[in-house]
Design an enzyme around this catalytic site. Sequence first.
Site, PDB file in Angstrom:
ATOM      1  N   VAL A 138       0.839  -1.206   0.000  1.00  0.00           N
ATOM      2  CA  VAL A 138       0.000   0.000   0.000  1.00  0.00           C
ATOM      3  C   VAL A 138       0.871   1.252   0.000  1.00  0.00           C
ATOM      4  CG1 VAL A 138      -1.754   1.282   1.305  1.00  0.00           C
ATOM      5  CG2 VAL A 138      -1.895  -1.211   1.153  1.00  0.00           C
ATOM      6  N   ARG A 188      14.225  -2.361   9.299  1.00  0.00           N
ATOM      7  CA  ARG A 188      14.883  -3.047   8.165  1.00  0.00           C
ATOM      8  C   ARG A 188      15.197  -2.076   7.034  1.00  0.00           C
ATOM      9  NH1 ARG A 188      10.982  -6.521   9.941  1.00  0.00           N
ATOM     10  NH2 ARG A 188       9.351  -5.473   8.750  1.00  0.00           N
ATOM     11  N   SER A 189      14.330  -1.069   6.867  1.00  0.00           N
ATOM     12  CA  SER A 189      14.463  -0.150   5.729  1.00  0.00           C
ATOM     13  C   SER A 189      15.076   1.195   6.117  1.00  0.00           C
ATOM     14  CB  SER A 189      13.078   0.126   5.123  1.00  0.00           C
ATOM     15  OG  SER A 189      12.430  -1.067   4.816  1.00  0.00           O
ATOM     16  N   ARG A 230     -10.662   0.887  13.419  1.00  0.00           N
ATOM     17  CA  ARG A 230     -11.923   0.941  12.651  1.00  0.00           C
ATOM     18  C   ARG A 230     -13.168   0.668  13.486  1.00  0.00           C
ATOM     19  NH1 ARG A 230      -9.925  -2.945   7.939  1.00  0.00           N
ATOM     20  NH2 ARG A 230      -8.446  -1.535   6.921  1.00  0.00           N
ATOM     21  N   CYS A 262     -10.019  -3.502   2.088  1.00  0.00           N
ATOM     22  CA  CYS A 262     -10.173  -3.324   0.637  1.00  0.00           C
ATOM     23  C   CYS A 262     -11.301  -4.180   0.037  1.00  0.00           C
ATOM     24  CB  CYS A 262      -8.857  -3.631  -0.063  1.00  0.00           C
ATOM     25  SG  CYS A 262      -8.061  -5.118   0.538  1.00  0.00           S
ATOM     26  N   HIS A 270      -9.773  -7.036  -6.570  1.00  0.00           N
ATOM     27  CA  HIS A 270     -10.628  -8.030  -5.910  1.00  0.00           C
ATOM     28  C   HIS A 270     -11.941  -8.174  -6.694  1.00  0.00           C
ATOM     29  CE1 HIS A 270      -7.763  -8.030  -2.799  1.00  0.00           C
ATOM     30  NE2 HIS A 270      -8.379  -7.344  -1.864  1.00  0.00           N
TER      31      HIS A 270
HETATM   32  N1  NAP Z   1      -2.491  -4.645   0.457  1.00  0.00           N
HETATM   33  C1  NAP Z   1      -3.714  -4.159   0.265  1.00  0.00           C
HETATM   34  O1  NAP Z   1      -4.288  -4.256  -0.848  1.00  0.00           O
HETATM   35  C2  NAP Z   1      -4.421  -3.482   1.396  1.00  0.00           C
HETATM   36  C3  NAP Z   1      -5.659  -2.887   1.136  1.00  0.00           C
HETATM   37  C4  NAP Z   1      -6.341  -2.221   2.161  1.00  0.00           C
HETATM   38  C5  NAP Z   1      -5.770  -2.141   3.419  1.00  0.00           C
HETATM   39  N2  NAP Z   1      -4.578  -2.736   3.659  1.00  0.00           N
HETATM   40  C6  NAP Z   1      -3.985  -2.565   4.998  1.00  0.00           C
HETATM   41  O2  NAP Z   1      -2.925  -1.599   4.840  1.00  0.00           O
HETATM   42  C7  NAP Z   1      -1.873  -1.889   5.771  1.00  0.00           C
HETATM   43  C8  NAP Z   1      -0.559  -2.075   4.992  1.00  0.00           C
HETATM   44  O3  NAP Z   1      -0.726  -3.203   4.145  1.00  0.00           O
HETATM   45  P1  NAP Z   1       0.348  -3.677   3.089  1.00  0.00           P
HETATM   46  O4  NAP Z   1      -0.340  -4.671   2.260  1.00  0.00           O
HETATM   47  O5  NAP Z   1       0.997  -2.515   2.457  1.00  0.00           O
HETATM   48  O6  NAP Z   1       1.415  -4.409   4.047  1.00  0.00           O
HETATM   49  P2  NAP Z   1       2.950  -4.707   3.739  1.00  0.00           P
HETATM   50  O7  NAP Z   1       3.174  -4.828   2.297  1.00  0.00           O
HETATM   51  O8  NAP Z   1       3.284  -5.864   4.594  1.00  0.00           O
HETATM   52  O9  NAP Z   1       3.708  -3.392   4.261  1.00  0.00           O
HETATM   53  C9  NAP Z   1       3.863  -3.100   5.628  1.00  0.00           C
HETATM   54  C10 NAP Z   1       4.669  -1.815   5.792  1.00  0.00           C
HETATM   55  O10 NAP Z   1       4.835  -1.537   7.175  1.00  0.00           O
HETATM   56  C11 NAP Z   1       6.239  -1.393   7.463  1.00  0.00           C
HETATM   57  N3  NAP Z   1       6.515  -1.864   8.830  1.00  0.00           N
HETATM   58  C12 NAP Z   1       6.505  -3.147   9.285  1.00  0.00           C
HETATM   59  N4  NAP Z   1       6.788  -3.147  10.624  1.00  0.00           N
HETATM   60  C13 NAP Z   1       6.969  -1.857  10.980  1.00  0.00           C
HETATM   61  C14 NAP Z   1       7.300  -1.210  12.194  1.00  0.00           C
HETATM   62  N5  NAP Z   1       7.489  -1.896  13.329  1.00  0.00           N
HETATM   63  N6  NAP Z   1       7.439   0.136  12.202  1.00  0.00           N
HETATM   64  C15 NAP Z   1       7.240   0.843  11.059  1.00  0.00           C
HETATM   65  N7  NAP Z   1       6.935   0.294   9.862  1.00  0.00           N
HETATM   66  C16 NAP Z   1       6.786  -1.035   9.837  1.00  0.00           C
HETATM   67  C17 NAP Z   1       6.934  -2.215   6.427  1.00  0.00           C
HETATM   68  O11 NAP Z   1       8.265  -1.748   6.294  1.00  0.00           O
HETATM   69  P3  NAP Z   1       9.463  -2.702   5.761  1.00  0.00           P
HETATM   70  O12 NAP Z   1       9.316  -2.748   4.265  1.00  0.00           O
HETATM   71  O13 NAP Z   1      10.648  -1.932   6.209  1.00  0.00           O
HETATM   72  O14 NAP Z   1       9.298  -4.032   6.405  1.00  0.00           O
HETATM   73  C18 NAP Z   1       6.077  -1.886   5.194  1.00  0.00           C
HETATM   74  O15 NAP Z   1       6.422  -0.611   4.690  1.00  0.00           O
HETATM   75  C19 NAP Z   1      -2.304  -3.158   6.526  1.00  0.00           C
HETATM   76  O16 NAP Z   1      -2.887  -2.779   7.738  1.00  0.00           O
HETATM   77  C20 NAP Z   1      -3.325  -3.796   5.594  1.00  0.00           C
HETATM   78  O17 NAP Z   1      -4.265  -4.589   6.280  1.00  0.00           O
HETATM   79  C21 NAP Z   1      -3.894  -3.390   2.679  1.00  0.00           C
END
Ligand code: NAP
Length: 358
Positions: free
Chosen positions: A13, A37-38, A116, A155, A249
């Site tokens: 996202v 990590r980043s 939420r 989503c 989706h």
């Molecule tokens: N994917 C979708 O289509 C979608 C749609 C609607 C809502 N969501 C929601 O949006 C949120 C993000 O989803 P995503 O799919 O983007 O997840 P993701 O790909 O797993 O990304 C997670 C992000 O959070 C960072 N992160 C992890 N641990 C952290 C910490 N302790 N402190 C700060 N940053 C941290 C990660 O950084 P690193 O890269 O450094 O690990 C990465 O940038 C979730 O709550 C998900 O449920 C997702």
Amino acid sequence: MQRIAVLGATGAVGQEFVVSLNKHPWFELTQVASSARSAGKKYIYALRYPASGILKWHKPEPIPEYMQDMVISKIEDIDPEKFDLIFTALNSDDAQTIEPDFARSVPVISTAAAFRYENDVPILIPGINDEHIEILDIQKKNRNWNGFIAPLPNCTTTGLAITLKPIMDKYGVESVFMTSLQALSGAGRSPGVIALDIMDNVIPYIPKEEEKVQIETKKILGELNQTSIVPNNIKVSCTCMRVPVSDGHTESVFVETKESVDPHMIKKEMLKFSKNVSIKELPTAPKDYIIVHDDPTRPQPRIDREINDGMTTVVGRIRKDTVFENGIKYVLLSHNEKMGSAKGAVLLAELLKRKDII
Ligand SMILES: NC(=O)c1ccc[n+]([C@@H]2O[C@H](COP(=O)([O-])OP(=O)(O)OC[C@H]3O[C@@H](n4cnc5c(N)ncnc54)[C@H](OP(=O)(O)O)[C@@H]3O)[C@@H](O)[C@H]2O)c1
């Protein structure tokens, strides 16, 4: 220009936020943060898997130039006072502790589930429940915050609520059954879905997803009273499945309406709603909020997900159901990372800015 930070900018996202904010007329992304990590790496390097060097980027657009060399901060190095708005794309457990720290000082628009379901927190879809925005004021007072947390829905809820709203307003809705075929990117990137598990396969279970869609749909379509949102009493039942599609989706929806209705009237109501939707004219708003196909082979994720840059809910196969007296069925497609999360969050920010809330 309003100054923006994105937390979780390296995830599925977060990457979409980076694309959606590129050359935005009102918002300037000036700082990003992710996990330890980043942190400290340039964005373009942080997106590489350490062992293989393979780039974690699956979008049709290239990584925007303005972001490539931006160095990723630690969350604790982001000073909320320097920003007008924070977008968060964090996993829910991290959002639970991190988002309030920022909302004390500055508005936070979140894609995570963490807040939420709290009484003083709306779940907002621009154009569907704009009146629920009033709850943000109550939240600020309740919590003695200068900012607030404004989450988007899950989503999978987005396309469902968008298509139910015109049906509900005109004919009333008793019950809904929905079966989803959800894209891989919906599972995010940490760790995401392993290719070997999903290739040539369908996974018939997504943890917590069905409960989220059921609760959120009722809240979004609920009524605002003085201090909270009274959930709609429609009955919602879902089965959520993961399929080998990258983005978008697909949902098969059955709706039992209160009044008898012909399928062509459902199409008419959806298109009327789309034409008059409140968010027209905002920079990220799509030309069509809802598109309805007569072609029975649509919608398809590969063909339809990028229509109006992923901001349109695409509907097809509207037809009468023969089991229930007042039943109709249809198929919808909604882009999970665009209207369903990051770009939908940018649209919400535009709506809040137009209302002078940010
Ligand atoms: N994917 C979708 O289509 C979608 C749609 C609607 C809502 N969501 C929601 O949006 C949120 C993000 O989803 P995503 O799919 O983007 O997840 P993701 O790909 O797993 O990304 C997670 C992000 O959070 C960072 N992160 C992890 N641990 C952290 C910490 N302790 N402190 C700060 N940053 C941290 C990660 O950084 P690193 O890269 O450094 O690990 C990465 O940038 C979730 O709550 C998900 O449920 C997702």
